[in-house]
Write an enzyme that holds these catalytic residues in place. Sequence first.
Site, mmCIF file in Angstrom:
data_model
loop_
_atom_site.group_PDB
_atom_site.id
_atom_site.type_symbol
_atom_site.label_atom_id
_atom_site.label_comp_id
_atom_site.label_asym_id
_atom_site.label_seq_id
_atom_site.Cartn_x
_atom_site.Cartn_y
_atom_site.Cartn_z
ATOM 1 N N SER A 90 47.327 58.050 18.797
ATOM 2 C CA SER A 90 45.989 57.968 18.513
ATOM 3 C C SER A 90 44.894 58.347 18.093
ATOM 4 O O SER A 90 45.425 59.966 17.545
ATOM 5 C CB SER A 90 45.219 56.432 19.330
ATOM 6 N N HIS A 139 48.367 48.727 19.981
ATOM 7 C CA HIS A 139 48.315 50.275 19.461
ATOM 8 C C HIS A 139 48.285 51.000 20.641
ATOM 9 O O HIS A 139 49.184 51.977 20.605
ATOM 10 C CB HIS A 139 46.723 50.377 18.977
#
Length: 255
Positions: A85, A235
């Site tokens: 990320s 995620h």
Amino acid sequence: MQLHSKVKGKGQPLIILHGFLGMGDNWKTLANAYSKEGFEVHLVDQRNHGRSPHEEAFNYDLLAEDLKDYLEAKDLESVSIIGHSMGGKTAMRFATLFPDRVDKLIIVDIAPKYYAPHHQQILEGLTKISEAKLTSRTDADELLAEYISEKGVRQFLLKNLYWKTQEELNLRLNLSALKQKIEEVGKGLPQNASYAGKTLFIKGEKSNYIQESDKTDISDHFPDFEIQSIKNAGHWVHAEKRDAFFELSLEHLKS
């Protein structure tokens, strides 16, 4: 700036960069696994996170410079990097600025594009915690639950808690700077930035951070790229499907 890190194992240097509001410790279990495979794993806290210094200035050029300074301080010539990320954005920027310092590059569930700010609810909850002068982790969780329903996400965020004094819990994050610079977190790579080395993107199948339409953008910056998807993962793919992630990443690191 001297970034804080924990180093595990001996061998080929591998840097792991955590995501927004995380810290190197989030990757402890995987770090142990990589170290058994002949890697010297550096779990780095990025600026304004974990035990690293707090600064008002915050953008990906600075985060990449921080990493370069870290490599120099540790006398590391070239390293493999895994970035998740926000950490993936730092890793991408670093590779485009200092390509000769990168051996293998793995980007986890993020593309080089711009993402609109979407952490407002989380930052609001964390702000309430930092203002509340809490004395127990249970109270912190209850307060955060008013903002975030998913227990897993709360547990991840509450790893930032520490005893500021014997009576009072607080957060290791530089919240004021991160709130102020939230636009920077979503910024994409500069248009002309590119890295010619082989790059593996690992995405969670259920995550929408990397989409089919992002392939053109990815190939503009990383011409020698591959995207691998991990089934039934979101995620936080490295935490949700640790074994599958480890296998896939190790294969690339050793190729």
